[in-house]
Scaffold this motif. Structure first.
Motif, PDB file in Angstrom:
ATOM      1  N   UNK A   1       0.864  -1.181   0.000  1.00  0.00           N
ATOM      2  CA  UNK A   1       0.000   0.000   0.000  1.00  0.00           C
ATOM      3  C   UNK A   1       0.899   1.230   0.000  1.00  0.00           C
TER       4      UNK A   1
ATOM      5  N   UNK B   1       2.305   4.381   1.552  1.00  0.00           N
ATOM      6  CA  UNK B   1       2.423   4.829   2.933  1.00  0.00           C
ATOM      7  C   UNK B   1       1.653   6.140   3.096  1.00  0.00           C
TER       8      UNK B   1
ATOM      9  N   UNK C   1       1.867   7.716   8.594  1.00  0.00           N
ATOM     10  CA  UNK C   1       2.807   6.600   8.751  1.00  0.00           C
ATOM     11  C   UNK C   1       4.239   7.042   8.465  1.00  0.00           C
TER      12      UNK C   1
ATOM     13  N   UNK D   1       5.472   8.744  11.445  1.00  0.00           N
ATOM     14  CA  UNK D   1       5.798   7.770  12.498  1.00  0.00           C
ATOM     15  C   UNK D   1       7.101   7.047  12.184  1.00  0.00           C
ATOM     16  N   UNK D   2       7.272   6.697  10.914  1.00  0.00           N
ATOM     17  CA  UNK D   2       8.504   6.028  10.487  1.00  0.00           C
ATOM     18  C   UNK D   2       9.710   6.931  10.778  1.00  0.00           C
TER      19      UNK D   2
ATOM     20  N   UNK E   1      10.468   6.879  14.451  1.00  0.00           N
ATOM     21  CA  UNK E   1      11.063   5.593  14.828  1.00  0.00           C
ATOM     22  C   UNK E   1      12.516   5.506  14.353  1.00  0.00           C
TER      23      UNK E   1
ATOM     24  N   UNK F   1       9.433   5.285  21.466  1.00  0.00           N
ATOM     25  CA  UNK F   1       8.681   4.435  20.526  1.00  0.00           C
ATOM     26  C   UNK F   1       7.204   4.370  20.911  1.00  0.00           C
TER      27      UNK F   1
ATOM     28  N   UNK G   1       5.750   7.365  19.493  1.00  0.00           N
ATOM     29  CA  UNK G   1       5.606   7.166  18.043  1.00  0.00           C
ATOM     30  C   UNK G   1       4.285   6.465  17.734  1.00  0.00           C
ATOM     31  N   UNK G   2       3.942   5.478  18.534  1.00  0.00           N
ATOM     32  CA  UNK G   2       2.677   4.748  18.345  1.00  0.00           C
ATOM     33  C   UNK G   2       1.487   5.650  18.699  1.00  0.00           C
ATOM     34  N   UNK G   3       1.557   6.305  19.849  1.00  0.00           N
ATOM     35  CA  UNK G   3       0.403   7.066  20.351  1.00  0.00           C
ATOM     36  C   UNK G   3       0.149   8.354  19.546  1.00  0.00           C
TER      37      UNK G   3
ATOM     38  N   UNK H   1      -0.200   8.646  16.423  1.00  0.00           N
ATOM     39  CA  UNK H   1      -0.894   8.429  15.149  1.00  0.00           C
ATOM     40  C   UNK H   1      -2.227   9.180  14.975  1.00  0.00           C
ATOM     41  N   UNK H   2      -3.139   9.153  15.962  1.00  0.00           N
ATOM     42  CA  UNK H   2      -4.401   9.863  15.712  1.00  0.00           C
ATOM     43  C   UNK H   2      -4.185  11.351  15.401  1.00  0.00           C
TER      44      UNK H   2
ATOM     45  N   UNK I   1      -2.855  11.677  11.925  1.00  0.00           N
ATOM     46  CA  UNK I   1      -3.931  11.450  10.944  1.00  0.00           C
ATOM     47  C   UNK I   1      -4.850  12.665  10.840  1.00  0.00           C
TER      48      UNK I   1
ATOM     49  N   UNK J   1      15.018   4.327   3.584  1.00  0.00           N
ATOM     50  CA  UNK J   1      15.397   4.026   4.972  1.00  0.00           C
ATOM     51  C   UNK J   1      15.880   2.577   5.094  1.00  0.00           C
TER      52      UNK J   1
END
Lengths: 273, 273
Positions: free
Chosen positions: A4, A6, A10, A13-14, A17, A44, A47-49, A51-52, A55, A271
Protein backbone atom coordinates in the motif's frame (compact mmCIF):
# COMPACT_ATOMS: atom_id res chain seq x y z
CA UNK A 1 4.16 -8.49 -2.45
CA UNK A 2 1.11 -6.19 -2.47
CA UNK A 3 2.21 -2.85 -1.10
CA UNK A 4 0.00 0.00 0.00
CA UNK A 5 1.04 3.63 -0.36
CA UNK A 6 2.42 4.83 2.93
CA UNK A 7 0.20 7.55 4.40
CA UNK A 8 1.77 10.81 5.54
CA UNK A 9 0.96 9.91 9.15
CA UNK A 10 2.81 6.60 8.75
CA UNK A 11 5.72 8.38 7.12
CA UNK A 12 5.90 10.74 10.11
CA UNK A 13 5.80 7.77 12.50
CA UNK A 14 8.50 6.03 10.49
CA UNK A 15 10.65 9.18 10.74
CA UNK A 16 10.19 9.29 14.54
CA UNK A 17 11.06 5.59 14.83
CA UNK A 18 14.11 5.75 12.54
CA UNK A 19 15.50 8.81 14.31
CA UNK A 20 15.42 7.32 17.79
CA UNK A 21 16.84 3.95 16.67
CA UNK A 22 19.78 5.46 14.75
CA UNK A 23 23.12 5.36 16.56
CA UNK A 24 25.41 6.72 17.74
CA UNK A 25 23.71 10.08 18.33
CA UNK A 26 25.95 11.80 20.88
CA UNK A 27 24.06 12.83 24.01
CA UNK A 28 20.67 11.54 22.87
CA UNK A 29 18.56 8.47 23.49
CA UNK A 30 19.40 5.95 20.79
CA UNK A 31 19.64 2.22 20.36
CA UNK A 32 22.71 2.14 22.60
CA UNK A 33 21.70 4.66 25.22
CA UNK A 34 18.81 5.52 27.54
CA UNK A 35 18.45 8.29 30.05
CA UNK A 36 17.38 7.15 33.51
CA UNK A 37 13.85 8.43 33.14
CA UNK A 38 13.50 8.60 29.34
CA UNK A 39 14.22 5.45 27.42
CA UNK A 40 14.02 4.05 23.91
CA UNK A 41 10.63 2.52 24.71
CA UNK A 42 9.22 5.92 25.71
CA UNK A 43 10.16 7.41 22.35
CA UNK A 44 8.68 4.44 20.53
CA UNK A 45 5.50 4.48 22.61
CA UNK A 46 5.08 8.15 21.68
CA UNK A 47 5.61 7.17 18.04
CA UNK A 48 2.68 4.75 18.35
CA UNK A 49 0.40 7.07 20.35
CA UNK A 50 0.98 10.05 18.01
CA UNK A 51 -0.89 8.43 15.15
CA UNK A 52 -4.40 9.86 15.71
CA UNK A 53 -3.02 13.44 15.85
CA UNK A 54 -0.88 12.82 12.77
CA UNK A 55 -3.93 11.45 10.94
CA UNK A 56 -5.87 14.53 11.99
CA UNK A 57 -3.11 16.64 10.44
CA UNK A 58 -3.17 14.50 7.30
CA UNK A 59 -6.92 15.10 6.87
CA UNK A 60 -6.05 18.80 6.72
CA UNK A 61 -9.12 19.75 8.70
CA UNK A 62 -8.93 21.23 12.18
CA UNK A 63 -6.38 23.76 13.35
CA UNK A 64 -2.61 23.39 13.73
CA UNK A 65 -2.45 24.55 17.35
CA UNK A 66 -5.17 22.16 18.43
CA UNK A 67 -3.57 19.23 16.56
CA UNK A 68 -0.21 19.91 18.23
CA UNK A 69 -2.07 19.92 21.56
CA UNK A 70 -3.65 16.55 20.71
CA UNK A 71 -0.27 15.07 19.80
CA UNK A 72 1.33 16.22 23.05
CA UNK A 73 -1.66 15.05 25.07
CA UNK A 74 -1.72 11.59 23.46
CA UNK A 75 2.01 11.03 23.95
CA UNK A 76 2.19 12.36 27.47
CA UNK A 77 0.82 9.18 29.04
CA UNK A 78 4.02 7.49 30.08
CA UNK A 79 6.77 8.12 32.56
CA UNK A 80 9.26 9.27 29.92
CA UNK A 81 7.97 12.83 29.93
CA UNK A 82 7.83 14.94 26.81
CA UNK A 83 9.65 13.10 24.04
CA UNK A 84 8.58 14.83 20.81
CA UNK A 85 7.21 18.32 21.48
CA UNK A 86 9.66 19.99 19.09
CA UNK A 87 9.21 17.24 16.51
CA UNK A 88 5.42 17.72 16.54
CA UNK A 89 5.80 21.49 16.04
CA UNK A 90 7.63 20.67 12.80
CA UNK A 91 5.88 17.47 11.69
CA UNK A 92 2.30 18.57 12.15
CA UNK A 93 2.37 21.48 9.68
CA UNK A 94 4.44 19.34 7.29
CA UNK A 95 1.92 16.48 7.43
CA UNK A 96 -0.96 18.98 7.27
CA UNK A 97 0.41 20.85 4.27
CA UNK A 98 2.01 17.90 2.49
CA UNK A 99 5.20 19.81 1.59
CA UNK A 100 7.30 22.60 3.10
CA UNK A 101 5.42 25.08 0.88
CA UNK A 102 2.09 23.62 2.05
CA UNK A 103 3.24 23.75 5.67
CA UNK A 104 4.13 27.45 5.31
CA UNK A 105 0.69 28.17 3.88
CA UNK A 106 -0.97 26.42 6.85
CA UNK A 107 1.31 28.28 9.26
CA UNK A 108 0.30 31.58 7.66
CA UNK A 109 -3.34 30.80 8.41
CA UNK A 110 -2.86 30.26 12.18
CA UNK A 111 -4.69 32.63 14.50
CA UNK A 112 -4.93 33.36 18.21
CA UNK A 113 -6.89 30.14 18.85
CA UNK A 114 -3.86 28.18 17.56
CA UNK A 115 -1.59 30.20 19.83
CA UNK A 116 -3.79 29.46 22.84
CA UNK A 117 -4.01 25.72 22.03
CA UNK A 118 -0.25 25.65 21.59
CA UNK A 119 0.24 27.23 25.00
CA UNK A 120 -2.03 24.58 26.48
CA UNK A 121 0.17 21.93 24.84
CA UNK A 122 3.28 23.69 26.10
CA UNK A 123 1.92 23.67 29.65
CA UNK A 124 1.67 19.85 29.48
CA UNK A 125 5.41 19.53 28.84
CA UNK A 126 8.29 20.34 31.12
CA UNK A 127 9.94 22.44 28.40
CA UNK A 128 10.44 25.98 29.62
CA UNK A 129 11.32 29.20 27.84
CA UNK A 130 12.44 32.37 29.59
CA UNK A 131 11.19 33.07 33.08
CA UNK A 132 11.65 36.84 32.49
CA UNK A 133 9.51 36.74 29.32
CA UNK A 134 5.92 37.93 29.76
CA UNK A 135 4.92 35.31 27.18
CA UNK A 136 6.54 32.49 29.20
CA UNK A 137 4.10 29.64 29.59
CA UNK A 138 4.56 29.90 33.37
CA UNK A 139 3.20 33.43 33.43
CA UNK A 140 -0.45 33.00 34.41
CA UNK A 141 -1.27 36.07 32.29
CA UNK A 142 0.33 34.67 29.10
CA UNK A 143 -2.93 33.41 27.55
CA UNK A 144 -4.58 36.76 28.26
CA UNK A 145 -1.68 38.61 26.61
CA UNK A 146 -1.92 36.36 23.53
CA UNK A 147 -5.62 37.23 23.26
CA UNK A 148 -5.18 40.96 23.93
CA UNK A 149 -2.54 41.20 21.20
CA UNK A 150 -4.46 38.82 18.92
CA UNK A 151 -1.22 36.89 18.34
CA UNK A 152 -1.24 34.06 15.81
CA UNK A 153 0.83 30.94 16.40
CA UNK A 154 3.22 32.26 13.76
CA UNK A 155 3.56 35.47 15.85
CA UNK A 156 4.40 33.30 18.87
CA UNK A 157 7.07 31.51 16.86
CA UNK A 158 8.39 34.87 15.64
CA UNK A 159 8.63 35.93 19.29
CA UNK A 160 10.67 32.80 20.13
CA UNK A 161 12.72 32.50 16.94
CA UNK A 162 15.69 34.33 18.41
CA UNK A 163 16.36 31.65 20.97
CA UNK A 164 14.57 28.58 19.64
CA UNK A 165 15.67 26.87 16.45
CA UNK A 166 12.36 24.98 16.12
CA UNK A 167 10.39 28.25 16.16
CA UNK A 168 12.95 29.60 13.68
CA UNK A 169 12.06 26.81 11.25
CA UNK A 170 8.46 28.07 11.16
CA UNK A 171 9.53 31.67 10.63
CA UNK A 172 12.28 31.11 8.08
CA UNK A 173 10.74 28.36 5.92
CA UNK A 174 12.23 25.17 7.40
CA UNK A 175 15.82 25.74 6.19
CA UNK A 176 17.45 23.25 8.58
CA UNK A 177 14.78 20.64 7.89
CA UNK A 178 15.48 21.12 4.19
CA UNK A 179 19.25 20.92 4.77
CA UNK A 180 18.83 17.76 6.85
CA UNK A 181 16.75 16.11 4.13
CA UNK A 182 19.35 17.01 1.49
CA UNK A 183 22.11 15.71 3.75
CA UNK A 184 20.32 12.38 4.19
CA UNK A 185 19.90 12.00 0.45
CA UNK A 186 23.58 12.76 -0.14
CA UNK A 187 24.77 10.45 2.65
CA UNK A 188 23.17 7.22 1.45
CA UNK A 189 20.52 5.02 2.99
CA UNK A 190 19.31 3.96 6.39
CA UNK A 191 20.59 4.40 9.89
CA UNK A 192 24.17 5.23 8.91
CA UNK A 193 23.01 8.27 6.95
CA UNK A 194 20.78 9.35 9.86
CA UNK A 195 23.62 9.22 12.39
CA UNK A 196 25.94 11.06 10.00
CA UNK A 197 23.33 13.75 9.23
CA UNK A 198 22.81 14.24 12.97
CA UNK A 199 26.54 14.74 13.53
CA UNK A 200 26.77 17.11 10.55
CA UNK A 201 23.90 19.29 11.81
CA UNK A 202 25.44 19.21 15.28
CA UNK A 203 28.72 20.49 13.81
CA UNK A 204 27.05 23.41 12.06
CA UNK A 205 24.34 24.78 14.39
CA UNK A 206 24.34 25.45 18.15
CA UNK A 207 21.37 23.49 19.55
CA UNK A 208 19.03 25.96 21.27
CA UNK A 209 17.81 23.28 23.66
CA UNK A 210 21.40 22.99 24.94
CA UNK A 211 21.61 26.80 25.15
CA UNK A 212 18.46 26.90 27.32
CA UNK A 213 19.72 24.15 29.63
CA UNK A 214 23.48 24.81 29.74
CA UNK A 215 24.14 28.19 28.12
CA UNK A 216 25.66 29.40 24.85
CA UNK A 217 29.18 28.37 25.76
CA UNK A 218 28.19 24.73 26.20
CA UNK A 219 26.24 24.73 22.92
CA UNK A 220 29.22 26.20 21.05
CA UNK A 221 31.44 23.57 22.65
CA UNK A 222 29.21 20.85 21.22
CA UNK A 223 29.53 22.35 17.71
CA UNK A 224 33.32 22.34 18.05
CA UNK A 225 33.45 18.79 19.37
CA UNK A 226 31.14 17.55 16.60
CA UNK A 227 33.52 19.15 14.09
CA UNK A 228 36.43 17.40 15.78
CA UNK A 229 34.64 14.08 15.28
CA UNK A 230 33.93 14.87 11.62
CA UNK A 231 37.61 15.82 11.19
CA UNK A 232 38.69 12.52 12.72
CA UNK A 233 40.34 14.23 15.70
CA UNK A 234 38.03 12.73 18.32
CA UNK A 235 36.24 9.36 18.43
CA UNK A 236 32.47 9.64 18.35
CA UNK A 237 32.28 7.41 21.44
CA UNK A 238 34.40 9.93 23.35
CA UNK A 239 32.15 12.79 22.28
CA UNK A 240 29.05 10.76 23.18
CA UNK A 241 30.46 9.99 26.65
CA UNK A 242 31.33 13.69 27.17
CA UNK A 243 27.77 14.73 26.33
CA UNK A 244 26.25 12.09 28.59
CA UNK A 245 28.56 12.94 31.49
CA UNK A 246 27.64 16.63 31.30
CA UNK A 247 23.92 15.89 30.78
CA UNK A 248 24.06 17.55 27.35
CA UNK A 249 21.23 16.44 25.09
CA UNK A 250 20.94 18.04 21.62
CA UNK A 251 17.18 17.66 21.62
CA UNK A 252 16.22 20.36 19.12
CA UNK A 253 18.58 19.08 16.42
CA UNK A 254 17.08 15.61 16.96
CA UNK A 255 13.61 17.13 16.42
CA UNK A 256 14.77 18.81 13.22
CA UNK A 257 16.31 15.53 12.09
CA UNK A 258 12.91 13.82 12.46
CA UNK A 259 11.34 16.46 10.21
CA UNK A 260 14.25 16.03 7.78
CA UNK A 261 13.75 12.25 7.65
CA UNK A 262 10.03 12.83 7.00
CA UNK A 263 10.79 15.14 4.06
CA UNK A 264 13.55 12.87 2.69
CA UNK A 265 11.27 9.80 2.84
CA UNK A 266 8.67 11.72 0.86
CA UNK A 267 11.30 12.46 -1.78
CA UNK A 268 12.28 8.83 -2.22
CA UNK A 269 15.14 8.53 0.28
CA UNK A 270 15.51 4.88 1.27
CA UNK A 271 15.40 4.03 4.97
CA UNK A 272 15.67 0.30 4.28
CA UNK A 273 19.35 -0.23 3.69
CA UNK B 1 -1.66 15.17 32.27
CA UNK B 2 -4.76 14.32 30.22
CA UNK B 3 -4.56 10.67 29.28
CA UNK B 4 -6.70 8.87 26.76
CA UNK B 5 -7.65 5.20 27.17
CA UNK B 6 -5.29 3.10 25.11
CA UNK B 7 -7.17 1.37 22.29
CA UNK B 8 -6.74 -2.38 21.80
CA UNK B 9 -4.92 -1.70 18.54
CA UNK B 10 -2.47 0.57 20.35
CA UNK B 11 -2.03 -2.01 23.08
CA UNK B 12 -1.16 -4.62 20.44
CA UNK B 13 1.33 -2.22 18.84
CA UNK B 14 2.84 -1.48 22.24
CA UNK B 15 3.22 -5.25 22.82
CA UNK B 16 4.99 -5.66 19.47
CA UNK B 17 7.31 -2.74 20.22
CA UNK B 18 8.12 -3.81 23.79
CA UNK B 19 8.86 -7.38 22.72
CA UNK B 20 11.38 -6.47 20.04
CA UNK B 21 13.15 -3.87 22.21
CA UNK B 22 13.55 -6.16 25.24
CA UNK B 23 16.99 -7.70 25.65
CA UNK B 24 18.73 -10.01 25.82
CA UNK B 25 16.48 -12.42 23.94
CA UNK B 26 18.81 -15.24 22.89
CA UNK B 27 18.82 -15.82 19.14
CA UNK B 28 16.29 -13.12 18.32
CA UNK B 29 16.37 -9.57 17.04
CA UNK B 30 16.48 -7.27 20.04
CA UNK B 31 17.95 -3.95 21.02
CA UNK B 32 21.46 -5.45 20.96
CA UNK B 33 21.18 -7.66 17.91
CA UNK B 34 20.06 -7.56 14.28
CA UNK B 35 20.08 -10.25 11.66
CA UNK B 36 21.74 -9.24 8.38
CA UNK B 37 18.48 -8.91 6.52
CA UNK B 38 16.03 -8.40 9.39
CA UNK B 39 16.74 -5.59 11.78
CA UNK B 40 15.18 -3.77 14.72
CA UNK B 41 13.84 -1.10 12.35
CA UNK B 42 12.00 -3.73 10.28
CA UNK B 43 10.16 -5.03 13.35
CA UNK B 44 9.29 -1.48 14.39
CA UNK B 45 8.17 -0.49 10.89
CA UNK B 46 5.84 -3.51 10.92
CA UNK B 47 4.56 -2.35 14.31
CA UNK B 48 3.63 1.00 12.73
CA UNK B 49 2.19 -0.43 9.49
CA UNK B 50 0.06 -3.04 11.31
CA UNK B 51 -2.23 -0.43 12.81
CA UNK B 52 -5.02 -0.36 10.17
CA UNK B 53 -5.42 -4.17 10.35
CA UNK B 54 -5.37 -4.07 14.15
CA UNK B 55 -8.02 -1.34 14.10
CA UNK B 56 -10.08 -3.46 11.73
CA UNK B 57 -9.84 -6.29 14.27
CA UNK B 58 -10.81 -3.92 17.08
CA UNK B 59 -13.97 -2.85 15.23
CA UNK B 60 -14.95 -6.54 15.34
CA UNK B 61 -16.40 -6.39 11.85
CA UNK B 62 -14.91 -8.30 8.94
CA UNK B 63 -13.46 -11.78 9.08
CA UNK B 64 -10.39 -13.01 10.95
CA UNK B 65 -8.71 -14.63 7.93
CA UNK B 66 -9.06 -11.49 5.85
CA UNK B 67 -7.78 -9.26 8.67
CA UNK B 68 -4.71 -11.48 9.12
CA UNK B 69 -4.15 -11.18 5.37
CA UNK B 70 -4.40 -7.38 5.62
CA UNK B 71 -1.88 -7.30 8.47
CA UNK B 72 0.63 -9.43 6.57
CA UNK B 73 0.13 -7.44 3.39
CA UNK B 74 0.58 -4.07 5.14
CA UNK B 75 3.75 -5.15 6.93
CA UNK B 76 5.34 -6.89 3.98
CA UNK B 77 6.52 -3.66 2.37
CA UNK B 78 10.10 -3.60 3.57
CA UNK B 79 13.21 -5.64 3.01
CA UNK B 80 13.03 -7.33 6.42
CA UNK B 81 10.66 -10.03 5.20
CA UNK B 82 7.94 -11.46 7.38
CA UNK B 83 8.43 -10.16 10.91
CA UNK B 84 5.12 -10.85 12.69
CA UNK B 85 3.09 -13.54 10.90
CA UNK B 86 2.80 -15.71 14.00
CA UNK B 87 2.15 -12.70 16.21
CA UNK B 88 -0.74 -11.59 13.97
CA UNK B 89 -2.29 -15.07 14.10
CA UNK B 90 -2.48 -14.64 17.87
CA UNK B 91 -3.05 -10.90 18.22
CA UNK B 92 -5.81 -10.47 15.67
CA UNK B 93 -8.35 -12.80 17.33
CA UNK B 94 -7.34 -11.38 20.73
CA UNK B 95 -7.90 -7.80 19.57
CA UNK B 96 -11.07 -8.85 17.75
CA UNK B 97 -12.55 -10.70 20.70
CA UNK B 98 -11.20 -8.45 23.45
CA UNK B 99 -10.23 -11.36 25.72
CA UNK B 100 -9.01 -14.94 25.30
CA UNK B 101 -12.61 -16.11 25.71
CA UNK B 102 -13.75 -13.60 23.09
CA UNK B 103 -10.93 -14.67 20.78
CA UNK B 104 -12.00 -18.31 21.06
CA UNK B 105 -15.57 -17.37 20.18
CA UNK B 106 -14.36 -15.51 17.06
CA UNK B 107 -12.12 -18.45 16.15
CA UNK B 108 -15.11 -20.80 16.43
CA UNK B 109 -16.96 -18.70 13.87
CA UNK B 110 -14.28 -18.92 11.15
CA UNK B 111 -15.25 -20.63 7.89
CA UNK B 112 -13.61 -21.68 4.65
CA UNK B 113 -13.32 -18.06 3.46
CA UNK B 114 -11.10 -17.36 6.48
CA UNK B 115 -9.00 -20.41 5.65
CA UNK B 116 -8.57 -19.25 2.05
CA UNK B 117 -7.66 -15.67 3.09
CA UNK B 118 -5.19 -17.09 5.60
CA UNK B 119 -3.55 -19.18 2.89
CA UNK B 120 -3.24 -16.06 0.75
CA UNK B 121 -1.50 -14.35 3.68
CA UNK B 122 0.70 -17.38 4.18
CA UNK B 123 1.75 -17.29 0.53
CA UNK B 124 3.03 -13.73 1.04
CA UNK B 125 5.46 -14.88 3.74
CA UNK B 126 8.50 -17.08 3.40
CA UNK B 127 7.27 -19.29 6.25
CA UNK B 128 6.89 -22.87 5.05
CA UNK B 129 5.20 -25.90 6.57
CA UNK B 130 5.68 -29.45 5.32
CA UNK B 131 6.44 -30.04 1.68
CA UNK B 132 4.90 -33.51 1.94
CA UNK B 133 1.62 -32.17 3.32
CA UNK B 134 -1.18 -31.81 0.76
CA UNK B 135 -2.27 -28.69 2.65
CA UNK B 136 1.17 -27.09 2.30
CA UNK B 137 0.82 -23.55 1.00
CA UNK B 138 3.18 -24.48 -1.86
CA UNK B 139 0.80 -27.13 -3.15
CA UNK B 140 -1.08 -25.38 -5.96
CA UNK B 141 -4.14 -27.53 -5.10
CA UNK B 142 -4.22 -26.50 -1.42
CA UNK B 143 -6.92 -23.80 -1.83
CA UNK B 144 -9.05 -26.24 -3.80
CA UNK B 145 -8.67 -28.89 -1.07
CA UNK B 146 -9.68 -26.34 1.61
CA UNK B 147 -12.83 -25.57 -0.37
CA UNK B 148 -13.65 -29.21 -1.18
CA UNK B 149 -13.40 -30.15 2.48
CA UNK B 150 -15.10 -26.89 3.60
CA UNK B 151 -12.32 -26.41 6.15
CA UNK B 152 -12.61 -23.50 8.57
CA UNK B 153 -9.52 -21.60 9.69
CA UNK B 154 -9.84 -23.42 13.02
CA UNK B 155 -9.73 -26.73 11.07
CA UNK B 156 -6.52 -25.54 9.39
CA UNK B 157 -5.01 -24.75 12.78
CA UNK B 158 -6.13 -28.15 14.06
CA UNK B 159 -4.34 -29.70 11.09
CA UNK B 160 -1.12 -27.81 11.99
CA UNK B 161 -1.35 -27.96 15.78
CA UNK B 162 0.86 -31.04 16.01
CA UNK B 163 3.90 -29.24 14.69
CA UNK B 164 3.12 -25.55 15.18
CA UNK B 165 2.78 -24.02 18.61
CA UNK B 166 1.00 -20.92 17.26
CA UNK B 167 -1.72 -23.08 15.67
CA UNK B 168 -1.84 -25.01 18.95
CA UNK B 169 -2.71 -21.79 20.81
CA UNK B 170 -5.86 -21.45 18.68
CA UNK B 171 -6.87 -25.05 19.22
CA UNK B 172 -6.11 -25.33 22.93
CA UNK B 173 -7.30 -21.93 24.19
CA UNK B 174 -4.10 -19.86 24.26
CA UNK B 175 -2.45 -21.68 27.21
CA UNK B 176 1.09 -20.43 26.52
CA UNK B 177 -0.15 -16.89 25.93
CA UNK B 178 -1.93 -17.12 29.27
CA UNK B 179 1.17 -18.56 30.96
CA UNK B 180 3.35 -15.82 29.45
CA UNK B 181 1.00 -13.10 30.71
CA UNK B 182 0.99 -14.61 34.21
CA UNK B 183 4.78 -14.87 34.11
CA UNK B 184 5.12 -11.21 33.20
CA UNK B 185 2.85 -10.19 36.05
CA UNK B 186 4.84 -12.30 38.50
CA UNK B 187 8.22 -11.08 37.23
CA UNK B 188 7.73 -7.36 37.75
CA UNK B 189 7.59 -4.48 35.28
CA UNK B 190 9.09 -3.50 31.98
CA UNK B 191 11.81 -4.89 29.79
CA UNK B 192 13.49 -6.97 32.50
CA UNK B 193 10.28 -8.97 33.03
CA UNK B 194 9.89 -9.43 29.26
CA UNK B 195 13.41 -10.81 28.82
CA UNK B 196 12.96 -13.11 31.82
CA UNK B 197 9.56 -14.35 30.62
CA UNK B 198 11.10 -15.08 27.21
CA UNK B 199 13.87 -17.15 28.80
CA UNK B 200 11.39 -18.98 31.03
CA UNK B 201 9.15 -19.94 28.09
CA UNK B 202 12.25 -20.96 26.15
CA UNK B 203 13.24 -23.26 29.01
CA UNK B 204 9.86 -24.97 29.09
CA UNK B 205 8.67 -25.42 25.48
CA UNK B 206 10.52 -26.52 22.35
CA UNK B 207 10.01 -23.74 19.79
CA UNK B 208 8.29 -25.24 16.73
CA UNK B 209 9.88 -22.63 14.47
CA UNK B 210 13.29 -24.03 15.49
CA UNK B 211 12.00 -27.58 14.93
CA UNK B 212 10.94 -26.67 11.37
CA UNK B 213 14.26 -25.02 10.59
CA UNK B 214 16.73 -27.16 12.52
CA UNK B 215 14.93 -30.28 13.77
CA UNK B 216 13.65 -31.55 17.12
CA UNK B 217 17.10 -32.18 18.52
CA UNK B 218 18.13 -28.55 18.08
CA UNK B 219 14.88 -27.30 19.65
CA UNK B 220 15.35 -29.61 22.65
CA UNK B 221 18.92 -28.36 22.95
CA UNK B 222 17.64 -24.80 23.24
CA UNK B 223 15.27 -25.81 26.06
CA UNK B 224 18.17 -27.40 27.92
CA UNK B 225 20.46 -24.42 27.41
CA UNK B 226 17.75 -21.97 28.53
CA UNK B 227 17.36 -24.07 31.71
CA UNK B 228 21.13 -23.91 32.22
CA UNK B 229 20.93 -20.12 32.06
CA UNK B 230 18.02 -20.04 34.53
CA UNK B 231 20.02 -22.35 36.83
CA UNK B 232 23.01 -20.03 36.64
CA UNK B 233 25.18 -22.64 34.91
CA UNK B 234 25.62 -20.69 31.68
CA UNK B 235 25.79 -16.95 31.03
CA UNK B 236 22.93 -15.63 28.94
CA UNK B 237 25.47 -13.95 26.63
CA UNK B 238 27.03 -17.36 25.92
CA UNK B 239 23.64 -18.87 25.12
CA UNK B 240 22.78 -15.89 22.91
CA UNK B 241 26.05 -16.25 21.00
CA UNK B 242 25.44 -20.00 20.58
CA UNK B 243 22.00 -19.37 19.10
CA UNK B 244 23.28 -16.68 16.75
CA UNK B 245 26.22 -18.77 15.60
CA UNK B 246 23.95 -21.70 14.73
CA UNK B 247 21.31 -19.45 13.15
CA UNK B 248 18.78 -20.53 15.78
CA UNK B 249 15.94 -18.07 16.17
CA UNK B 250 13.11 -18.92 18.60
CA UNK B 251 10.57 -17.03 16.52
CA UNK B 252 7.37 -18.73 17.66
CA UNK B 253 8.04 -18.18 21.35
CA UNK B 254 8.70 -14.52 20.53
CA UNK B 255 5.29 -14.39 18.81
CA UNK B 256 3.62 -15.95 21.84
CA UNK B 257 5.43 -13.47 24.07
CA UNK B 258 3.91 -10.59 22.08
CA UNK B 259 0.43 -12.02 22.66
CA UNK B 260 1.31 -12.50 26.35
CA UNK B 261 2.43 -8.86 26.68
CA UNK B 262 -0.84 -7.79 25.01
CA UNK B 263 -2.90 -9.77 27.53
CA UNK B 264 -0.79 -8.67 30.52
CA UNK B 265 -1.06 -4.98 29.53
CA UNK B 266 -4.84 -5.39 29.41
CA UNK B 267 -4.74 -6.78 32.94
CA UNK B 268 -2.80 -3.84 34.34
CA UNK B 269 0.77 -5.08 33.97
CA UNK B 270 3.11 -2.09 33.87
CA UNK B 271 5.48 -1.74 30.90
CA UNK B 272 6.79 1.60 32.14
CA UNK B 273 9.31 0.63 34.78
Amino acid sequence: MTCHMMTRAERAQLAMMLEVCAFPKPGNVDRCHDYDTTRLEHFLASTIFARPALEEAERGEGRLGEIIRHAVSATNCHGGGNTHFGAFILLIPLVYGGTIAGALKAIGRTDVSDAVAFYRAFAMTSVRVHADDELDVNNPRSLQILRERDMTLLDVMQHSAGNDMIAREWVTGFPLTRRGADLLKSLGTGRGAIAQAFLTLLASEPDTFIIKEHGTEAARGVVTRARDVLDGKVAIETFDAECINSGINPGSIADILIAAIYIALGEGWEWDF
